[in-house]
Write a protein that holds these residues in place. Structure first.
Motif: not given
Ligand SMILES: [Zn+2]
Length: 155
Positions: A128, A84, A76, A81, A126
């Motif tokens: 996360c 995020c 990320c 990202h 991703w």
């Molecule tokens: Zn992320």
């Protein structure tokens, strides 16, 4: 900490940058933790895949050649990202980092476009998202569609 004494504000900043570069090298490198999580999920679902095919744009992290499908696992921070929490941006040198992140984003987009032009389907997972393995499993199954063939093991 004694060796830090007497450092100017500028060299402190340089140290911070150095530390960050180290962190980013780790994030950029292959076989990152999120990548290993995705691999293990995909493997447990019974799909077979290849790793980091260098002949493909962006050298996707997981490649499913028979289906012409590829999965990227993006950190990320490094891949910036959008929206995020994990991708918190450095507070100093905004312009410098923004430029770096922009370049990475452009590269990601270009890689994906090149793969699609060549007839590949691409999915990005991703970092996360790997905190929710069930969700990743669901997405992988949806993306790969066909149920994997069960291999006969040990007779
Ligand atoms: Zn992320």
């Amino acid at each position: 900490l004694r060796k830090l004494k007497g450092l100017s504000a500028h060299s402190m900043d340089t140290l911070t940058i150095a530390g960050r570069s180290e962190r980013m090298t780790r994030i950029r490198s292959k076989n990152t933790k999120p990548e290993l999580i995705v691999r293990s999920i995909v493997h447990s679902l019974g799909y077979r895949f290849r790793l980091h095919r260098r002949d493909l744009a962006g050298s996707p992290d997981l490649v499913f050649p028979s289906q012409k499908k590829a999965v990227f696992v993006h950190g990320c921070f490094w891949h910036a990202h959008a929206g995020c929490k994990v991708a918190n941006r450095p507070k100093s040198r905004r312009a410098y980092w923004d430029q770096k992140f922009q370049r990475n984003k452009r590269r990601d987009i270009a890689n994906e476009a090149a793969l699609k032009d060549a007839g590949w389907k691409v999915e990005t997972i991703w970092e996360c998202e790997t905190k929710s393995p069930d969700l990743v499993a669901k997405r992988v199954k949806k993306f790969l569609g066909l149920r994997p063939r069960k291999e006969a093991k040990h007779g």
